[in-house]
Design a protein around this motif. Structure first.
Motif, PDB file in Angstrom:
ATOM      1  N   TYR A 267       0.808  -1.217   0.000  1.00 15.95           N
ATOM      2  CA  TYR A 267       0.000   0.000   0.000  1.00 15.95           C
ATOM      3  C   TYR A 267       0.844   1.271   0.000  1.00 15.95           C
ATOM      4  O   TYR A 267       0.289   2.360   0.133  1.00 15.95           O
ATOM      5  N   HIS A 268       2.147   1.140  -0.129  1.00 16.08           N
ATOM      6  CA  HIS A 268       3.026   2.301  -0.252  1.00 16.08           C
ATOM      7  C   HIS A 268       3.598   2.428  -1.661  1.00 16.08           C
ATOM      8  O   HIS A 268       4.564   3.160  -1.881  1.00 16.08           O
ATOM      9  N   GLY A 269       3.036   1.693  -2.611  1.00 18.59           N
ATOM     10  CA  GLY A 269       3.415   1.865  -4.007  1.00 18.59           C
ATOM     11  C   GLY A 269       4.580   1.033  -4.480  1.00 18.59           C
ATOM     12  O   GLY A 269       5.038   1.214  -5.609  1.00 18.59           O
ATOM     13  N   TYR A 270       5.076   0.091  -3.658  1.00 18.27           N
ATOM     14  CA  TYR A 270       6.237  -0.698  -4.043  1.00 18.27           C
ATOM     15  C   TYR A 270       5.836  -2.075  -4.561  1.00 18.27           C
ATOM     16  O   TYR A 270       5.056  -2.786  -3.928  1.00 18.27           O
ATOM     17  N   ALA A 271       6.382  -2.429  -5.711  1.00 12.29           N
ATOM     18  CA  ALA A 271       6.371  -3.803  -6.191  1.00 12.29           C
ATOM     19  C   ALA A 271       7.769  -4.364  -5.957  1.00 12.29           C
ATOM     20  O   ALA A 271       8.764  -3.759  -6.396  1.00 12.29           O
ATOM     21  N   THR A 272       7.868  -5.490  -5.256  1.00  9.74           N
ATOM     22  CA  THR A 272       9.165  -6.044  -4.878  1.00  9.74           C
ATOM     23  C   THR A 272       9.301  -7.455  -5.430  1.00  9.74           C
ATOM     24  O   THR A 272       8.382  -8.272  -5.295  1.00  9.74           O
ATOM     25  N   GLY A 293       3.225   9.424  -7.324  1.00 10.28           N
ATOM     26  CA  GLY A 293       2.255  10.407  -7.791  1.00 10.28           C
ATOM     27  C   GLY A 293       1.030  10.403  -6.931  1.00 10.28           C
ATOM     28  O   GLY A 293       0.902   9.638  -5.971  1.00 10.28           O
ATOM     29  N   GLY A 294       0.053  11.267  -7.288  1.00  9.06           N
ATOM     30  CA  GLY A 294      -1.182  11.326  -6.536  1.00  9.06           C
ATOM     31  C   GLY A 294      -1.028  12.119  -5.256  1.00  9.06           C
ATOM     32  O   GLY A 294       0.009  12.709  -4.964  1.00  9.06           O
ATOM     33  N   SER A 295      -2.099  12.139  -4.468  1.00 10.78           N
ATOM     34  CA  SER A 295      -2.117  12.933  -3.250  1.00 10.78           C
ATOM     35  C   SER A 295      -1.655  12.150  -2.027  1.00 10.78           C
ATOM     36  O   SER A 295      -1.532  12.706  -0.951  1.00 10.78           O
ATOM     37  N   SER A 296      -1.422  10.851  -2.160  1.00 10.45           N
ATOM     38  CA  SER A 296      -0.934  10.017  -1.072  1.00 10.45           C
ATOM     39  C   SER A 296      -0.217   8.826  -1.678  1.00 10.45           C
ATOM     40  O   SER A 296       0.095   8.822  -2.869  1.00 10.45           O
ATOM     41  N   TYR A 297       0.067   7.827  -0.855  1.00  8.91           N
ATOM     42  CA  TYR A 297       0.706   6.633  -1.385  1.00  8.91           C
ATOM     43  C   TYR A 297      -0.160   5.988  -2.466  1.00  8.91           C
ATOM     44  O   TYR A 297      -1.371   5.836  -2.313  1.00  8.91           O
ATOM     45  N   ASP A 298       0.472   5.598  -3.560  1.00 10.28           N
ATOM     46  CA  ASP A 298      -0.206   4.707  -4.497  1.00 10.28           C
ATOM     47  C   ASP A 298      -0.365   3.335  -3.851  1.00 10.28           C
ATOM     48  O   ASP A 298       0.383   2.972  -2.946  1.00 10.28           O
ATOM     49  N   TRP A 299      -1.342   2.578  -4.317  1.00 11.55           N
ATOM     50  CA  TRP A 299      -1.469   1.174  -3.939  1.00 11.55           C
ATOM     51  C   TRP A 299      -1.050   0.311  -5.109  1.00 11.55           C
ATOM     52  O   TRP A 299      -1.459   0.558  -6.244  1.00 11.55           O
ATOM     53  N   GLU A 320      -5.748  10.775  -6.703  1.00 11.14           N
ATOM     54  CA  GLU A 320      -5.397  12.092  -7.241  1.00 11.14           C
ATOM     55  C   GLU A 320      -5.917  13.215  -6.357  1.00 11.14           C
ATOM     56  O   GLU A 320      -5.488  14.360  -6.492  1.00 11.14           O
ATOM     57  N   GLY A 321      -6.842  12.910  -5.438  1.00  6.39           N
ATOM     58  CA  GLY A 321      -7.455  13.933  -4.602  1.00  6.39           C
ATOM     59  C   GLY A 321      -8.781  14.387  -5.182  1.00  6.39           C
ATOM     60  O   GLY A 321      -9.021  14.309  -6.389  1.00  6.39           O
ATOM     61  N   GLY A 322      -9.666  14.856  -4.309  1.00  4.78           N
ATOM     62  CA  GLY A 322     -10.950  15.357  -4.769  1.00  4.78           C
ATOM     63  C   GLY A 322     -11.851  14.281  -5.331  1.00  4.78           C
ATOM     64  O   GLY A 322     -12.697  14.551  -6.191  1.00  4.78           O
ATOM     65  N   GLY A 323     -11.698  13.036  -4.863  1.00  7.22           N
ATOM     66  CA  GLY A 323     -12.519  11.951  -5.360  1.00  7.22           C
ATOM     67  C   GLY A 323     -12.149  11.483  -6.751  1.00  7.22           C
ATOM     68  O   GLY A 323     -12.924  10.793  -7.408  1.00  7.22           O
ATOM     69  N   ILE A 324     -10.945  11.830  -7.207  1.00  9.51           N
ATOM     70  CA  ILE A 324     -10.468  11.420  -8.528  1.00  9.51           C
ATOM     71  C   ILE A 324      -9.421  10.320  -8.351  1.00  9.51           C
ATOM     72  O   ILE A 324      -8.523  10.418  -7.506  1.00  9.51           O
TER      73      ILE A 324
END
Length: 615
Positions: A267-272, A293-299, A320-324
């Motif tokens: 949930y922090h955007g890493y593929a290992t 990218g985005g407003s928080s961690y990518d999943w 992306e924020g704002g429900g996007i």
């Protein structure tokens, strides 16, 4: 079998962020997924699928939608397909819960088994399609393909526990399941189907809710994952690998057929990526890739690895924020964390990925655009990010399963967009018939008509092969298109032509002797090359000698003929020279254990020799 708990979390999160939209109540005709009958129903309905929504991007394709099925209330959140018979085994969830078994040719199920009231319906199917298992509550059910009546029912010892995930061995003899309490405790258990005897079990560090479970195709290694990654030998439960992570799994882990490559996402955007070191007998981290990218961690929302372990794909959910929401699909060669390509037009969260056994085809699905006006299922060739096929599913796909040969794919989901309140499920069955062809032929001496062994054939940048003792070459799985074909052999002029691959092609090649002597192979004796140590672990030195001043190119290739790295590309004076290969690719990323080749090319000679890398 793919776990769908992550998808539920995404739905819950999404629905808390956006305003629900309710479809209009009216009448429509639906096909009942239980008996195939068509009925007029009233309720929350969705528009009929538009025939134009299936889009064949590659006009050479014979691919198409074979059939679709729908349920008025249930949602199709988990699907599986047999690699040999192409039969499919799916789970209808949420309402009107049932397992259903479908044949290849139509949308009337061979059988269904109702489990009304079940919260989850984990299930799995053998690769030959002869046996299926499913679990609900504290009970496991086994089915043969011809009958919807269970031929095996097994109840776990603690009647108060629930089964959260389940897989079956390829031979249909053993079932593995995770059971326990939601958050307090859980167990992994192996049971012999014929005797109902427990082979082994042990306690897991956390509760069973959200535990992912994957079995390698050779039935040897079992992956268990949540806030930890554990790999055990499936025959005895002995732990082979165990780590604890700070963030949970964003997708079910993926494993190669032999169990040597496995991939996790968080949930922090890493593929290992991890690779098994057969010398030290441990898994070692090979590389990581970060979706940013985005407003928080990518999943990292979906992960897949080809059966042969050479191709990896990962998909993301980006806030992306704002429900996007958006997402990406990234495809890799296992040797490097530098993507071969990225596809960004996935329209919301990328929910599911699967790859054919050889890695030549990648299938992917996403939630799709909120207005349902855009593609949400794609098929790609490994060679590029232009979709070979694209399809607009009604609502949102949740799960896909691609047959090992890449010819069939089953797609299941919700008939209304995942971020919209409402119900109804959709199931699609595709015959993809991938547009991959073979190019073959014979290489001969233009003057003597002798069949030439060892000639290197290259098509474009991705396809290579070497002629055998009869001068024959055969290159499989070539994507339709226009390529430059080259043929190189010591003592002969390099042959180059442009080919247009539209089907299986036969291209015979005649080479012109450039040495002025009857046996051009004697020139190879004038160039010597040897590397030491071989096999090697950290680095090997290639010592080589050239008889005359010349341009010199030394390149490393893997066993599939793909170029890994260029070590030398410069003019050399005659004499002795050396170069070191440290086992990395062009991006200085370490490559894995395996057989490689180095090719030394001068103005008049080509030397090809084998290297073995052991880590």
């Amino acid at each position: 079998m793919k776990n769908i708990i992550t998808l539920l979390l995404i739905m819950i999160l999404a629905q808390s962020l956006i305003t629900a939209q309710i479809p209009v109540q009216s009448e429509k005709i639906v096909t009942d997924f239980i008996n195939g009958e068509k009925n007029i129903v009233k309720g929350f309905v969705i528009p009929e699928i538009n025939n134009d929504s299936f889009k064949v991007v590659n006009t050479n394709s014979k691919s198409g939608l074979i059939w679709e099925a729908e349920a008025e209330w249930a949602i199709c959140k988990s699907v599986g397909i047999s690699d040999e018979t192409y039969h499919s085994y799916i789970g209808w969830h949420t309402n009107d819960e049932a397992w259903a078994f479908f044949g290849e040719t139509n949308n009337i199920p061979v059988w269904t088994y109702d489990i009304n009231g079940a919260e989850e319906l984990p299930h799995d199917i053998t690769s030959d399609g002869t046996y299926m298992v499913g679990a609900t509550g504290n009970t496991v059910y086994g089915f043969i393909s011809a009958s919807g009546t269970p031929d095996w029912i097994y109840t776990i010892s603690n009647s108060g526990d629930d089964i959260f995930n389940i897989v079956i061995s390829g031979d249909g003899e053993t079932v593995y399941y995770v059971s326990g309490d939601d958050y307090d405790y859980s167990y992994i258990t192996s049971v012999d189907i014929s005797t109902s005897v427990v082979n082994w079990n042990f306690s897991l560090p956390e509760g069973g809710y959200g535990v992912q479970l994957v079995l390698s195709a050779n039935d040897e290694r079992l992956l268990i994952e949540k806030y930890y990654s554990t790999i055990v030998y499936s025959n005895n439960g002995d732990v082979l690998f165990d780590i604890t992570r700070t963030t949970g799994a964003g997708a079910a882990p993926a494993v190669s057929d032999d169990g040597n490559i496995f991939v996790i996402g968080d949930y922090h955007g890493y593929a290992t990526v991890y690779e098994y070191n057969e010398i030290s007998e441990i898994y070692e981290e090979k590389w990581q890739y970060l979706f940013e990218g985005g407003s928080s961690y990518d999943w990292v929302n979906a992960i897949a690895v080809s059966g042969d372990g050479r191709t990896i794909a990962a998909g993301s959910l980006r806030f992306e924020g704002g429900g996007i929401y958006s997402g990406e699909l990234a495809v890799f060669d296992t040797t490097s964390n530098e993507p071969l390509w990225i596809y960004q037009s996935v329209n919301d969260a990328l929910t599911a990925i699967d790859i054919s056994q050889t890695g030549s085809l990648i299938a992917a699905a996403s939630y799709g655009p909120l207005d349902d006006n855009g593609d949400d299922f794609w098929l790609f060739n490994r060679t590029g990010n232009e979709p070979v096929f694209a399809f607009t599913c009604q609502g949102s796909p949740f799960d896909i399963d691609l047959s090992a040969d890449g010819t069939k794919c089953i797609v299941g989901g919700k008939a209304i967009h995942a971020r919209v309140s409402g119900h109804g499920g959709k199931l699609y069955y595709f015959d993809l018939n991938p547009t991959l062809y073979s190019v073959s032929g014979t290489v001969t001496d233009i003057n003597t008509n002798a069949q030439l062994e060892g000639a290197l054939i290259t098509i474009g940048t991705s396809y290579t092969n070497t002629t055998n003792s009869s001068g024959f070459y055969n290159i499989e799985n070539v994507e339709a298109g226009t390529y430059t074909l080259t043929c190189e052999l010591t003592g002969y002029e390099t042959y180059t032509t442009v080919i247009n691959v539209e089907g299986d092609e036969t291209i015979d090649i005649e080479l012109q002797n450039s040495s002025g002597i009857d046996n051009p192979f004697v020139l190879q004796k004038n160039v010597s090359a040897v590397n030491y140590p071989n096999p090697f672990n950290s680095e090997t030195t290639i010592n080589y000698s050239i008889p005359v001043s010349s341009n010199v190119i030394i390149e490393i290739y893997d066993i599939q003929g793909k170029k890994i790295k260029t070590l030398v590309n410069e003019y050399h004076a005659l004499g002795n020279h050396s170069v070191v290969w440290n086992g990395t690719n062009e991006n200085e990323i370490p490559t894995g254990t395996g057989i490689y080749f180095y090719r030394l090319k001068t103005d008049n000679n080509i030397v090809l020799k084998k290297i073995i890398l052991i880590k």
